[in-house]
Write a protein that holds these residues in place. Structure first.
Motif, PDB file in Angstrom:
ATOM      1  N   PHE A 177       0.504  -8.569  -8.656  1.00  0.00           N
ATOM      2  CA  PHE A 177      -0.449  -7.369  -8.204  1.00  0.00           C
ATOM      3  C   PHE A 177      -0.160  -7.072  -6.986  1.00  0.00           C
ATOM      4  N   ALA A 178      -0.572  -5.697  -6.879  1.00  0.00           N
ATOM      5  CA  ALA A 178      -0.495  -5.118  -5.251  1.00  0.00           C
ATOM      6  C   ALA A 178      -1.841  -4.611  -5.007  1.00  0.00           C
ATOM      7  N   ILE A 179      -2.335  -4.748  -3.720  1.00  0.00           N
ATOM      8  CA  ILE A 179      -3.654  -4.492  -3.450  1.00  0.00           C
ATOM      9  C   ILE A 179      -3.179  -3.536  -2.168  1.00  0.00           C
ATOM     10  N   ARG A 180      -3.774  -2.073  -2.595  1.00  0.00           N
ATOM     11  CA  ARG A 180      -3.677  -1.064  -1.683  1.00  0.00           C
ATOM     12  C   ARG A 180      -4.791  -0.796  -0.652  1.00  0.00           C
ATOM     13  N   GLY A 181      -4.395  -0.533   0.629  1.00  0.00           N
ATOM     14  CA  GLY A 181      -5.773  -0.204   1.590  1.00  0.00           C
ATOM     15  C   GLY A 181      -6.463  -1.333   1.784  1.00  0.00           C
ATOM     16  N   GLN A 182      -7.456  -1.238   2.235  1.00  0.00           N
ATOM     17  CA  GLN A 182      -8.527  -2.051   2.743  1.00  0.00           C
ATOM     18  C   GLN A 182      -8.643  -3.064   1.390  1.00  0.00           C
ATOM     19  N   GLY A 183      -8.447  -4.353   1.894  1.00  0.00           N
ATOM     20  CA  GLY A 183      -8.336  -5.476   0.638  1.00  0.00           C
ATOM     21  C   GLY A 183      -9.169  -6.071   0.547  1.00  0.00           C
ATOM     22  N   GLU A 184     -10.455  -6.476   1.019  1.00  0.00           N
ATOM     23  CA  GLU A 184     -11.461  -7.539   0.743  1.00  0.00           C
ATOM     24  C   GLU A 184     -11.944  -7.289  -0.531  1.00  0.00           C
ATOM     25  N   ASP A 185     -12.801  -6.271  -0.762  1.00  0.00           N
ATOM     26  CA  ASP A 185     -13.418  -6.243  -1.832  1.00  0.00           C
ATOM     27  C   ASP A 185     -12.504  -6.385  -3.188  1.00  0.00           C
ATOM     28  N   THR A 186     -11.354  -5.581  -3.256  1.00  0.00           N
ATOM     29  CA  THR A 186     -10.383  -5.578  -4.173  1.00  0.00           C
ATOM     30  C   THR A 186      -9.859  -6.823  -4.517  1.00  0.00           C
ATOM     31  N   SER A 243       0.712  -1.292  -0.010  1.00  0.00           N
ATOM     32  CA  SER A 243      -0.126   0.147   0.053  1.00  0.00           C
ATOM     33  C   SER A 243       0.870   1.403   0.078  1.00  0.00           C
ATOM     34  N   LEU A 244       2.036   1.116   0.719  1.00  0.00           N
ATOM     35  CA  LEU A 244       2.798   2.336   0.807  1.00  0.00           C
ATOM     36  C   LEU A 244       3.762   2.381  -0.368  1.00  0.00           C
ATOM     37  N   TYR A 245       4.124   1.239  -0.773  1.00  0.00           N
ATOM     38  CA  TYR A 245       5.161   1.086  -1.734  1.00  0.00           C
ATOM     39  C   TYR A 245       4.793   0.108  -3.163  1.00  0.00           C
ATOM     40  N   ALA A 246       3.944   0.683  -3.591  1.00  0.00           N
ATOM     41  CA  ALA A 246       2.994  -0.104  -4.846  1.00  0.00           C
ATOM     42  C   ALA A 246       4.051  -0.016  -5.876  1.00  0.00           C
ATOM     43  N   ASP A 247       4.808   0.921  -6.149  1.00  0.00           N
ATOM     44  CA  ASP A 247       5.736   0.929  -7.329  1.00  0.00           C
ATOM     45  C   ASP A 247       6.832  -0.077  -7.256  1.00  0.00           C
ATOM     46  N   ALA A 248       7.643   0.046  -5.737  1.00  0.00           N
ATOM     47  CA  ALA A 248       8.714  -0.910  -5.608  1.00  0.00           C
ATOM     48  C   ALA A 248       8.330  -2.229  -5.625  1.00  0.00           C
ATOM     49  N   THR A 249       6.937  -2.479  -5.123  1.00  0.00           N
ATOM     50  CA  THR A 249       6.410  -3.971  -5.100  1.00  0.00           C
ATOM     51  C   THR A 249       6.174  -4.555  -6.416  1.00  0.00           C
ATOM     52  N   LEU A 250       5.617  -3.667  -7.568  1.00  0.00           N
ATOM     53  CA  LEU A 250       5.614  -4.197  -8.782  1.00  0.00           C
ATOM     54  C   LEU A 250       7.045  -4.401  -9.329  1.00  0.00           C
ATOM     55  N   ASN A 251       7.948  -3.826  -8.977  1.00  0.00           N
ATOM     56  CA  ASN A 251       9.217  -3.848  -9.552  1.00  0.00           C
ATOM     57  C   ASN A 251       9.670  -5.399  -9.268  1.00  0.00           C
ATOM     58  N   ALA A 252       9.235  -6.023  -8.415  1.00  0.00           N
ATOM     59  CA  ALA A 252       9.579  -7.405  -8.210  1.00  0.00           C
ATOM     60  C   ALA A 252       9.069  -8.271  -9.229  1.00  0.00           C
ATOM     61  N   PRO A 253      10.112  -9.015 -10.041  1.00  0.00           N
ATOM     62  CA  PRO A 253       9.688  -9.998 -11.125  1.00  0.00           C
ATOM     63  C   PRO A 253       8.629 -11.020 -10.470  1.00  0.00           C
ATOM     64  N   TYR A 254       8.509 -11.065  -9.192  1.00  0.00           N
ATOM     65  CA  TYR A 254       7.787 -12.386  -8.642  1.00  0.00           C
ATOM     66  C   TYR A 254       6.374 -11.679  -8.038  1.00  0.00           C
ATOM     67  N   VAL A 255       5.904 -10.502  -8.210  1.00  0.00           N
ATOM     68  CA  VAL A 255       4.679  -9.851  -7.681  1.00  0.00           C
ATOM     69  C   VAL A 255       4.052  -9.551  -8.942  1.00  0.00           C
TER      70      VAL A 255
END
Ligand code: B12
Length: 488
Positions: free
Chosen positions: A112-121, A98-110
């Motif tokens: 999707f990043a789900i930000r904030g409240q996650g249930e519905d997303t 949620s804080l570092y979505a871009d860094a998360t997606l820079n990982a070849p092994y991730v």
């Protein structure tokens, strides 16, 4: 089959219900096949993942990731998983993505990043993966498009915890493992009765994730969940993990009245200004309901600094509360953010003096010393440190020694914090916490407590914090003698 993975985040003695994993499990319960793998209980989660893949296969690996130890544990697990099962999507949710979505997606092994409240997303992502694979309209989702470019969709409006089902505790491999002794009782559980926080403090990592929004579950549901935990797991105490357990007085009073018959002892976080407004009657009701310790972000002894932080309290309010709460038999725990970037030295001196005033008013008050470490902030980071710090661009970099120490605040290595000031802060922390060893450390033997107290007496009285070698030695000795807990 969906695997919900909660990588190891803490030592066994601090293990608690993995609430984030349970929140996602709750919306799958009864509708989907899923399994929770918790690295805080399972010593070899990579083997468990392999076994699940062998036995059932899985259509998704859903990982809950908090900054710090949990992120560092998530990296090798997900990297390895991607290598072995390249076609299974990997989704990260929680405070780190949620804080570092871009860094998360820079990982070849991730993927999707789900930000904030996650249930519905999460449910919408699941449907999209099974159907048209169109991700653009899913609020709160970050993903890589067909060209590998990162896309951050719009924020998702926040819903009340009441809108979602209860955590399915029985789906944990061994729920018993999460109920451990604390200073509150023999069998302490945790609960989160709200999401977010309505304030916008400029040092806080909750603001960029929840944008100053908050929703609280009704007191009736909180009491029902705790009654269930008491019946099923025999809990005698609870820690509320909410960012803000006390906002409206009427809510707090109802909460207290509903908790009283359960006879639980509890800990929660509150705000100084909110609790100062409560009547004596409400304060007494809270105590009767089991309120034992309340954590407050006091942050600083300087009103100028508090204003810079956008904390919206004053130092005199903190002093007033420290004195007032004493008469109700509730222990306040005051947390401080040391190291104002514009004047770390002056700030440290003033805050130390302020803490000494608090201790005079209420010697039982517990003191938490935190080094200020910035997180990206929509209103600008506290201390105007924009441009003075560049955050890592990949999870690997975040997991490196330099950034790990930054996240856990042990050795933040900040350009504006001279080493001598950092040491002054650490030395003061050691002296004050030796002078009044925390009641939260139930494994500290009485002799250790007495030794720390007497060794630090003169230092605190004279305000001499430098070179506290004897206290470092004493703390080490005491912790060597504590019972080993790794096997719990
Ligand atoms: C519990 C907790 C811990 C526990 C973790 C226990 C455990 N079970 O693993 C412990 C004590 C280990 C911990 C440690 C730390 N923590 Co902590 N912790 C929390 C706390 C209080 C509650 C988290 C929680 O359980 N929330 C309840 C669940 C339901 O909410 P949630 O996690 O937000 O989950 C929702 C979404 O994020 C999302 N989601 C989460 N996971 C997933 C997964 C998937 C697949 C999906 C789709 C969605 C999703 O959906 C969920 C439901 O809506 C939060 C503050 C807070 N009140 O949120 C801080 C918080 C997360 N911690 C934080 C930090 C920084 C830390 C530390 C790294 C540093 C520190 N000193 O505090 C340390 C590490 C200490 C160390 N070991 O050295 C920060 C993170 C933000 C930041 N500033 O960077 C927070 C926000 C505190 C703060 N105000 O600064 N922490």
């Amino acid at each position: 089959m969906i695997i919900i993975l909660h990588p190891r985040a803490t030592k066994p003695k601090n293990r608690r219900f993995p609430l984030a994993a349970l929140a996602i499990a709750a919306v799958l319960e009864g509708k989907e096949e899923y399994v929770i793998v918790d690295g805080n209980v399972d010593p070899q989660p990579e083997r468990t993942l392999d076994r699940i893949m062998r036995e059932t296969g899985a259509e998704m690996l859903a990982v809950s990731v908090m900054p710090g130890p949990q992120m560092a544990a998530a990296v090798p697990l997900c990297r390895d998983f991607r290598q072995k099962y390249p076609r299974v999507p990997v989704v990260w949710g929680g405070y780190f993505p949620s804080l570092y979505a871009d860094a998360t997606l820079n990982a070849p092994y991730v993927d999707f990043a789900i930000r904030g409240q996650g249930e519905d997303t999460f449910l919408e992502l699941l449907a999209a993966l099974r159907g048209p694979r169109k991700f653009g309209g899913i609020r709160g989702l970050s993903y890589k498009d067909d060209f590998g470019l990162r896309v951050n969709n719009a924020e998702r409006p926040m819903r009340s915890p009441d809108d979602f089902p209860w955590p399915p505790y029985h789906r944990l491999a061994n729920p018993e493992k999460y109920i451990l002794p604390t200073f509150l009782g023999r069998r302490t559980a945790v609960h989160h009765a709200s999401i977010g926080c309505p304030f916008r403090c400029k040092f806080c990592g909750v603001v960029p994730v929840h944008e100053g929004r908050q929703r609280m579950e009704g007191p009736e549901r909180t009491a029902a969940i705790l009654t269930h935990l008491q019946r099923e797991y025999d809990i005698d105490s609870v820690q509320f993990y909410d960012n803000n357990f006390f906002l409206k007085e009427s809510h707090a009073l109802e909460q207290a009245e509903r908790l009283t018959p359960l006879g639980l002892r509890w800990w929660a976080e509150g705000r100084v200004d909110a609790m100062l407004r409560y009547s004596d009657q409400t304060m007494r009701a809270l105590r009767r309901s089991g309120a034992t310790m309340i954590f407050f972000g006091a942050e600083s002894g300087s009103d100028k600094v508090l204003a810079e932080m956008n904390k919206r309290i004053t130092s005199s309010q903190t002093l007033e509360l420290a004195a007032r709460i004493r008469q109700f038999g509730i222990v306040p725990e005051f947390s401080f953010v040391f190291g104002n970037p514009a004047d770390p030295e002056g700030d440290t001196r003033d805050t130390i003096q302020f803490i000494r005033r608090i201790k005079k008013l209420n010697p039982e008050a517990e003191i938490i010393v935190q080094h200020y470490i910035p997180t990206p902030h929509p209103d600008g980071m506290y201390g105007d440190v924009e441009g003075k710090i560049e955050f890592p661009r990949t999870p690997e970099e975040w997991a490196s020694e330099r950034w790990y120490n930054f996240t856990v605040r042990h050795d933040p290595n900040l350009p504006w914090l001279p080493q001598a000031v950092k040491e002054q802060i650490d030395n003061f922390e050691l002296v004050v916490n030796s002078r009044w060893p925390t009641i939260q450390d139930i494994h500290l033997p009485r002799w250790g407590r007495n030794m720390l107290r007497s060794l630090s007496l003169w230092r605190y009285a004279l305000g001499v914090y430098k070179f506290p070698f004897e206290l470092q030695w004493a703390q080490r000795l005491v912790s060597l003698r504590k019972p080993r807990l790794e096997s719990l």
